[in-house]
Design an enzyme around this catalytic site. Structure first.
Site, mmCIF file in Angstrom:
data_model
loop_
_atom_site.group_PDB
_atom_site.id
_atom_site.type_symbol
_atom_site.label_atom_id
_atom_site.label_comp_id
_atom_site.label_asym_id
_atom_site.label_seq_id
_atom_site.Cartn_x
_atom_site.Cartn_y
_atom_site.Cartn_z
ATOM 1 N N SER A 963 54.718 54.257 46.897
ATOM 2 C CA SER A 963 54.439 52.861 46.543
ATOM 3 C C SER A 963 55.604 51.922 46.808
ATOM 4 C CB SER A 963 54.048 52.775 45.059
ATOM 5 O OG SER A 963 55.086 53.270 44.245
ATOM 6 N N LYS A 1006 52.378 49.730 36.027
ATOM 7 C CA LYS A 1006 53.295 48.904 36.808
ATOM 8 C C LYS A 1006 53.154 47.433 36.433
ATOM 9 C CE LYS A 1006 53.227 52.025 40.798
ATOM 10 N NZ LYS A 1006 52.802 52.199 42.212
#
Length: 1071
Positions: A963, A1006
């Protein structure tokens, strides 16, 4: 040193007796003599024998005939009556008397009897040594002069030895059957040259008296002297002797250089190994040793015999320092091991004692080479290890190898002693139990108490089976096993196995189940009572129950709850059991490596048991429990099979209606069992097992949910557990919010629960310290002599036991005063009375605020949410990561360049996937350097003389995953274009080599981290739009602008919006 000294002191009287024995030329037989001395006495019996008389070889005709040192022959000593009879009856013995000859033992007694040795095949080559040498008297007609051994003897008769090598200074007897070798030995004795070379055969299964191939023996052997010979097997009448027994005394090590003459196989030779004894002959002085001239003159007569003759060289031990610390350490350890073996092995004790007696005149540490040889000679080690000791010429190496052999000997002796003790104790215990049981049977029989327990047992099994709804196949097996038990004796081992099997067979709840409750309202109430939030999980469980309500059953479903630690996966399973009104059983398979834990053991094994699922059915007593299988993602795999594969049959709805346990060996229906599995991640679960499960993700809680959970569940539980249930102690919501943000950022609430428990424990301690013992006094316990008036007479009276309290660590004076002040210090009072909780005053008011939170839980764990608040320098971007504890984090990415050769360096404890993302990002930037405005022409070389360094701070935390691709590429572009990135922009997404942005996971955690850090803009993959809009709470998304991108060009245009470089990209890097 200690061992040798202790034995020396005990052998003073033995030395006097040995010296007197030497003067009388006899050996006094005693029942307590050692093994070697008894063998010497046996060899002294009337048999055909002769002694070896040694004469140094000279280049003169006298070499081939008897040589006398004087003009007149000395008068031999008068033999005893047995010796006279032996001399008269022996017509085959060989004798040669010489005043210059002496047996190697240094004792004239050896002239009338062979040296002390013991036979025994492969037994230890060590026994009692002859008496130590003493000052020699003046030669008389009845005494023999000192011998001399030739230092140089180039050619010798080669005699192969089987099974064990010989060591210098230790006797050994061999039986020779080869007629040629027998004849050569006799002639050697007559000529006064009783010397030969003894070499160990490489093949321990062969036995020969001659060497036909030089490679058949080890090249290193010993130069040995034949001290005496006698007939091995005398015949009667005119029959000839079948062989000869020769007693050898090795003097030194030698090595074969050449096989001069190979022998012929005329007959086989049987080696009779005698235990080697100590006491080498007195070392001759330089004046006594006569040098032998080079050449085969002294052995030329051997060439007429069909024997083996070899050319040899002497091997000399390399010089050493006896005071060397390593040598002394080795010797000390050898002596210590000798002492340990002597305590376990009587034969060793006898041998070591005699060796110590021989060392009376000198310290054992003065001759480490002889100590090593003695250690190898008395041990029964491997042939190769003993030969290595013989071949070692470096003293410390020889000591090391000898110590290894002795250590193995000690281990064998300890094991033998342990086995002997164990067997003796078991036999004694069994005999005692047998006698007591027989007496008990007799007493019961006399009192009329004897009853047939087997009939009662069979009746019990029949009653159990009658109440169960066994299938037809199981009922048949039950009847067969019951009939078998009826025909077996109760004491038989088979009866115990059959009885245990019937116990398990009748304790499985065949056909018994609890009524199920499929009420949706009830289930919803139970789930809300036990958990807050988790809307998706609760909805899925209610759907599951609704289907069960319509179908009448929920069989065929295996639920797998996946999520980070502490989110309530196990408690959700318990809530499902409560909602369905089912029995609950939990077992963990984390680290499980044995298939037998799932499938059970075979009944043939001792202590066999069924698998966990059968044990669960016995424990809960119903066919339809809820079985929670914890940590299914951490299941192991070992030498006992693959438990994950064994779970396939148990969890497969198409197979578990006839689950076959190895122990039960009958099909068990598990289709009515509801299985719920828990896991932290799905990557380690085998694909076939995962395919049989219905996965429900429990992603975790946001801050608002944690606050409510702390207020409704965790706070009241911790308050009651700390004894503060009715006390006015308030944990303010703002304090909980600070606790969540700066102490407990995990997705779960387990760490939050620990901190809340700590807060209330600290509050309880402060309460006690502030009010003192007067407000909270210790209750007075009733004593055995009297009880307080308030105590009830029905309460049990306390008793006292012996105190096991450890002594205080204070000085003795203080401890003695405390012990005298405590009258019952040696006794402790015990009671069965339960201690009642204390009542806390109503005027106590405690408030836990963010200001005083530090006094309860210490300083904050997390200090700031992001590293850069103001615009950072070019080359820095902000990414979003997912930590292993289930929480998200804001992770800055830093890039810089330096002079170099175009290399890429990555730091920050990055995983392989992040490294690959950095390589992809750099490759994309290089490929589009002209479009990005980094180079002036498409053909211009880029980064040929510069190195790139990428770092992600907090290097102690491991980072892995794809990511960070967009953040790393943005940092590269910012560095090369010298353009800053605003710190309020964060991004996540995987990139491909052509610039596509791919979806990632962990978006909820996140975004929660970005919200906590004050991020205003988040760039996320367009493929994650539905996940963000559906699963992320609106409270978290407030104040954040989401930009969904599909290509890195969109990322760059959004990140560098408003910068000058973007105007150029409109032409070269269009969207």
């Amino acid at each position: 040193m200690v061992f040798g000294g202790s034995l020396r002191a005990n052998s003073a009287s033995c030395t006097k007796q040995l010296r007197s024995t030497r003067a009388l030329h006899t050996t006094a037989p005693r029942s307590s003599l050692s093994l070697g001395t008894q063998i010497a006495a046996r060899l002294a019996s009337p048999r055909h024998f002769s002694t070896s008389l040694v004469t140094p070889a000279r280049s003169s005709p006298l070499l081939y005939s008897p040589r006398w040192s004087g003009n007149n022959k000395p008068t031999p000593p008068a033999p005893s009556e047995p010796e006279n009879e032996a001399a008269e009856s022996s017509s085959k013995s060989v004798k040669l008397d010489s005043a210059d000859d002496e047996s190697p033992a240094g004792s004239s007694a050896q002239s009338s009897s062979p040296p002390s040795s013991s036979s025994g095949g492969d037994s230890n080559d060590g026994s009692d040594p002859p008496p130590p040498s003493s000052p020699q008297p003046t030669p008389t007609p009845s005494s023999i002069a000192k011998q001399s051994v030739p230092e140089i003897y180039p050619q010798v008769l080669a005699l192969p030895i089987a099974r064990r090598p010989l060591f210098p200074g230790f006797y050994k007897a061999v039986v020779v059957r080869n007629p040629a070798v027998v004849a050569a030995i006799k002639e050697m004795m007559k000529r006064g040259q009783p010397y030969l070379g003894a070499f160990l055969l490489k093949d321990e299964h062969t036995d020969s008296d001659v060497i036909t191939d030089i490679n058949s023996v080890h090249p290193v052997g010993v130069f040995a002297q034949i001290t005496s010979v006698f007939a091995a097997n005398s015949g009667t009448g005119d029959d000839k002797e079948e062989g000869l027994t020769a007693v050898l005394y090795p003097h030194r090590r030698i090595k074969i250089t050449e096989l001069i003459k190979a022998g012929e196989h005329t007959s086989t030779a049987k080696v009779q190994e005698e235990t080697q004894t100590v006491t080498p002959p007195p070392t001759p002085t330089e004046g006594d040793v006569m040098k032998i001239p080079q050449g085969p003159v002294q052995t030329s007569f051997l060439h007429k015999h069909a024997i083996s003759i070899v050319q040899v060289d002497n091997l000399v031990t390399q010089p050493y320092n006896k005071d060397d610390q390593y040598i002394r350490a080795f010797m000390s350890e050898i002596v210590s091991v000798f002492k340990d073996i002597a305590q376990l092995n009587p034969l060793f004790r006898d041998q070591i004692t005699n060796f110590s007696i021989n060392q009376v005149a000198s310290n054992v540490f003065d001759e480490p080479d002889k100590l090593a040889d003695f250690a190898a000679a008395v041990s029964s080690g491997e042939v190769g290890e003993l030969q290595d000791v013989l071949e070692s010429l470096v003293v410390d190496d020889r000591l090391r190898k000898a110590l290894l052999v002795l250590k193995k000997e000690l281990i064998n002796a300890q094991l033998q002693s342990k086995l002997s003790r164990d067997v003796d104790s078991k036999i004694a215990k069994r005999q005692r139990e047998y006698y007591l049981m027989e007496q008990l049977k007799g007493i019961k029989k006399e009192l009329g108490m004897e009853s047939d327990g087997k009939d009662k047992l069979i009746e019990k099994f029949k009653e159990r089976a009658a109440s169960l709804k066994m299938p037809e196949g199981v009922r048949k097996v039950f009847d067969e096993e019951l009939n078998k038990l009826m025909g077996l004796e109760p004491a038989a081992s088979e009866a115990n196995v059959t009885r245990n099997y019937l116990e398990w067979l009748t304790q499985i709840p065949w056909g018994q189940h609890t009524p199920e409750n499929y009420s949706i309202t009830h289930a919803q109430k139970v789930l809300d009572e036990d958990h807050y939030g988790l809307k998706d999980v609760k909805d899925r469980i209610l759907e599951f129950l609704a289907v069960g309500k319509l179908r009448g059953t929920v069989q065929g479903k295996i639920i797998c709850l996946v999520g980070p630690p502490g989110v309530g996966k196990t408690s959700i399973g318990k809530s499902i059991a409560r909602a369905l009104n089912r029995q609950f059983f939990r077992f963990s398979v984390g680290g499980l490596t044995d298939v037998a834990e799932i499938k059970g053991h075979r009944r043939t094994y001792v202590g066999a048991l069924p698998g966990k699922i059968i044990q669960a059915l016995k424990r809960v007593g119903t066919e339809n429990p809820l079985v929670l299988i914890d940590e299914v993602d951490k299941i192991g795999r070992g030498i006992n099979g693959d438990p994950a594969s064994a779970l396939l049959e148990m969890l497969d709805p198409e197979q578990n209606n006839g689950f076959l346990d190895h122990y039960m060996d009958v099909p068990v229906d598990l289709s009515r069992v509801l299985f719920v599995c828990t896991a932290n991640n799905l990557d380690t679960i085998p694909a076939p097992l995962l395919d049989r499960m219905e996965v429900l993700e429990v992603s975790g809680y946001v801050s608002e949910e944690k606050c409510v959970i702390a207020e409704k569940y965790l706070g009241p539980q911790a308050k009651e557990a700390s004894g503060l249930k009715d006390t006015d102690i308030i944990l303010e919501p703002s304090t909980v919010d600070v606790l969540i943000k700066y102490y407990c950022r995990e997705s779960g609430v387990r760490n939050l629960k620990k901190h809340i428990d700590k807060i209330y424990r600290k509050a309880a301690l402060k309460l006690i310290l502030d009010l003192g013992e007067t407000v909270f006094p210790e209750p007075v316990l009733a004593t055995s002599t009297g009880a307080p008036a308030s105590s009830s007479s029905a309460d049990p009276q306390p008793t006292t036991i012996e105190s096991q309290e450890p002594p205080a660590n204070e000085p003795k004076e203080v401890a003695s005063e405390e012990s005298t002040s405590n009258e019952s210090g040696d006794r402790k009072t015990v009671t069965t009375q339960e201690r009642k909780p204390l009542q806390i005053p109503d005027d106590i008011h405690v408030r836990i605020t963010p200001e005083n939170l530090k006094d309860y839980v210490g300083p904050p764990v997390y200090h700031k949410d992001r590293m850069y608040v103001s615009p950072p320098p070019p080359g820095v971007s902000t990414g979003l990561g997912y930590l292993g504890n289930g929480s998200g984090a804001v992770m800055p990415v830093e890039a810089t360049s330096m002079p170099g050769k175009g290399g890429l360096q990555l730091t920050g404890k990055l995983g392989e996937v992040i490294r690959e993302s950095a390589q992809i990002g750099l490759s994309w930037v290089k490929a589009h350097a002209y479009e990005l405005g980094i180079t002036k022409t498409p053909e211009e070389q880029f980064l040929t003389d510069r190195d790139i360094h990428v770092h992600m701070p907090e290097g102690s935390i491991g980072k892995e995953g794809p990511s960070a691709g967009t953040a790393i590429l943005s940092a590269f572009v910012s560095l090369f274009t010298k353009t800053k990135i605003h710190p309020d922009i964060a991004m996540t997404g995987e990139i491909s080599l052509v610039g596509q942005v791919l979806p990632v996971g962990g978006l909820k955690e996140k975004i929660l981290a970005a919200h906590r850090a004050g991020i205003k803009t988040i760039l996320a993959p367009a493929a994650n739009r539905a996940d963000i809009e559906e699963n992320v709470p609106e409270s978290v998304k407030i104040g954040i602008r989401f930009v969904y991108v599909e290509d890195v060009r969109e990322v760059l245009h959004e990140v560098f919006r408003g910068q000058d470089i973007v105007e150029r990209w409109k032409d070269t890097l269009s969207l």
